[in-house]
Motif scaffolding. Sequence first.
Motif, PDB file in Angstrom:
ATOM      1  N   ALA A 109       3.306 -11.767  -3.091  1.00 16.97           N
ATOM      2  CA  ALA A 109       4.404 -11.608  -4.059  1.00 16.97           C
ATOM      3  C   ALA A 109       3.870 -11.011  -5.359  1.00 16.97           C
ATOM      4  N   PHE A 110       2.694 -11.510  -5.824  1.00 17.01           N
ATOM      5  CA  PHE A 110       2.120 -10.957  -7.050  1.00 17.01           C
ATOM      6  C   PHE A 110       1.714  -9.497  -6.847  1.00 17.01           C
ATOM      7  N   ALA A 111       1.146  -9.187  -5.678  1.00 15.85           N
ATOM      8  CA  ALA A 111       0.737  -7.807  -5.420  1.00 15.85           C
ATOM      9  C   ALA A 111       1.948  -6.886  -5.361  1.00 15.85           C
ATOM     10  N   LEU A 112       3.058  -7.405  -4.782  1.00 18.40           N
ATOM     11  CA  LEU A 112       4.278  -6.597  -4.733  1.00 18.40           C
ATOM     12  C   LEU A 112       4.795  -6.333  -6.140  1.00 18.40           C
ATOM     13  N   THR A 113       4.731  -7.374  -7.008  1.00 19.51           N
ATOM     14  CA  THR A 113       5.137  -7.193  -8.401  1.00 19.51           C
ATOM     15  C   THR A 113       4.296  -6.112  -9.070  1.00 19.51           C
ATOM     16  N   GLY A 114       2.972  -6.163  -8.810  1.00 20.11           N
ATOM     17  CA  GLY A 114       2.093  -5.160  -9.398  1.00 20.11           C
ATOM     18  C   GLY A 114       2.415  -3.761  -8.911  1.00 20.11           C
ATOM     19  N   ALA A 115       2.729  -3.640  -7.610  1.00 18.93           N
ATOM     20  CA  ALA A 115       3.037  -2.314  -7.064  1.00 18.93           C
ATOM     21  C   ALA A 115       4.329  -1.775  -7.661  1.00 18.93           C
ATOM     22  N   ILE A 116       5.326  -2.663  -7.830  1.00 20.06           N
ATOM     23  CA  ILE A 116       6.582  -2.224  -8.460  1.00 20.06           C
ATOM     24  C   ILE A 116       6.307  -1.807  -9.900  1.00 20.06           C
ATOM     25  N   GLY A 117       5.387  -2.549 -10.567  1.00 16.78           N
ATOM     26  CA  GLY A 117       5.012  -2.174 -11.929  1.00 16.78           C
ATOM     27  C   GLY A 117       4.357  -0.806 -11.960  1.00 16.78           C
ATOM     28  N   MET A 167       0.832  -1.202   0.000  1.00 15.15           N
ATOM     29  CA  MET A 167       0.000   0.000   0.000  1.00 15.15           C
ATOM     30  C   MET A 167       0.867   1.254   0.000  1.00 15.15           C
ATOM     31  N   ALA A 168       1.975   1.210   0.756  1.00 15.33           N
ATOM     32  CA  ALA A 168       2.869   2.373   0.780  1.00 15.33           C
ATOM     33  C   ALA A 168       3.455   2.610  -0.607  1.00 15.33           C
ATOM     34  N   LEU A 169       3.804   1.506  -1.321  1.00 11.00           N
ATOM     35  CA  LEU A 169       4.364   1.659  -2.668  1.00 11.00           C
ATOM     36  C   LEU A 169       3.352   2.313  -3.613  1.00 11.00           C
ATOM     37  N   THR A 170       2.078   1.856  -3.543  1.00 14.53           N
ATOM     38  CA  THR A 170       1.085   2.463  -4.444  1.00 14.53           C
ATOM     39  C   THR A 170       0.823   3.918  -4.051  1.00 14.53           C
ATOM     40  N   LEU A 171       0.895   4.221  -2.743  1.00 17.64           N
ATOM     41  CA  LEU A 171       0.703   5.619  -2.329  1.00 17.64           C
ATOM     42  C   LEU A 171       1.780   6.516  -2.912  1.00 17.64           C
ATOM     43  N   TRP A 172       2.997   5.935  -3.054  1.00 18.00           N
ATOM     44  CA  TRP A 172       4.078   6.747  -3.612  1.00 18.00           C
ATOM     45  C   TRP A 172       3.722   7.200  -5.021  1.00 18.00           C
ATOM     46  N   ARG A 173       3.148   6.284  -5.821  1.00 11.19           N
ATOM     47  CA  ARG A 173       2.738   6.663  -7.171  1.00 11.19           C
ATOM     48  C   ARG A 173       1.599   7.677  -7.109  1.00 11.19           C
ATOM     49  N   GLY A 225      -3.590  -4.290 -12.677  1.00 11.07           N
ATOM     50  CA  GLY A 225      -4.288  -5.533 -13.000  1.00 11.07           C
ATOM     51  C   GLY A 225      -3.729  -6.722 -12.243  1.00 11.07           C
ATOM     52  N   MET A 226      -2.396  -6.746 -12.063  1.00 11.81           N
ATOM     53  CA  MET A 226      -1.789  -7.829 -11.267  1.00 11.81           C
ATOM     54  C   MET A 226      -2.343  -7.830  -9.855  1.00 11.81           C
ATOM     55  N   ILE A 227      -2.422  -6.621  -9.239  1.00  9.89           N
ATOM     56  CA  ILE A 227      -2.921  -6.553  -7.862  1.00  9.89           C
ATOM     57  C   ILE A 227      -4.368  -7.009  -7.816  1.00  9.89           C
ATOM     58  N   ASP A 228      -5.181  -6.565  -8.795  1.00 13.37           N
ATOM     59  CA  ASP A 228      -6.614  -6.825  -8.732  1.00 13.37           C
ATOM     60  C   ASP A 228      -6.957  -8.273  -9.028  1.00 13.37           C
ATOM     61  N   THR A 229      -6.154  -8.961  -9.853  1.00 16.93           N
ATOM     62  CA  THR A 229      -6.529 -10.322 -10.230  1.00 16.93           C
ATOM     63  C   THR A 229      -5.783 -11.370  -9.406  1.00 16.93           C
TER      64      THR A 229
END
Lengths: 95, 125
Positions: free
Chosen positions: B19-27, A13-19, B42-46
């Motif tokens: 792990a998939f959600a982290l990949t999506g956040a990095i994306g 969540m913190a990562l998405t908040l950064w964006r 989409g990675m996070i949501d699916t």
Amino acid sequence: MFTEASLAILLIMALTLWRAVKGPTVYDRILAVNAFGTLTVLLIAVFGFLTERPEFLDIALVYALINFIGTIAVCKYATFAHLGGPLDQVDWDDV
Amino acid sequence: MSALVVDFLSWILLLAGTAFALTGAIGIIRLPDVFARMHGAGMIDTLGAALILLGLMLQAGPTLVTVKLLLIGVFLFFTSPATTFALARAALAAGIEPAVEDKTAGGTVAKAAEAAAAKEGDERS
């Protein structure tokens, strides 16, 4: 197990908040806040298991509904600067 | 014994989901423009949401809690494409150009590559 999962979700969540803070256009911010809302739903669900109170799942369900409606509303507002669309383009026979 | 197996399986599912959600956040952070970042969301949501909810379902067993988790999953499954579509339509209507790769000379990507090369040259000199 649930503690680690909720901590990982908080980090994501913190990562998405950064964006959401940094995003150059308003659409980046909407995208990031939508992902943040999905992660909030997951966090509430995992937190319900962590504290062994499954009633939290109802809150998660309602949060998912509100997140969807809110994102659609903000998209529409960002497009038309008005929640109802431009009035001079409305075909009043269709309403 | 079977409780241990269920614990192990749900642990793996929770781990894979995060792990998939982290990949999506990095994306979402690293991809170049808003249309590319939608892949990360989409990675996070699916897969992220589905695997985490599946892990929680294994923990709950055949109870009403599983039905509620299933409802959340089904709802996310249907609303995520709808929001992504609305967002893409709003961004296109606002005039944001997707960074597509066109092989034609003088296309937007060629211009962007030229600008990047010029900037790199400036930094080296």
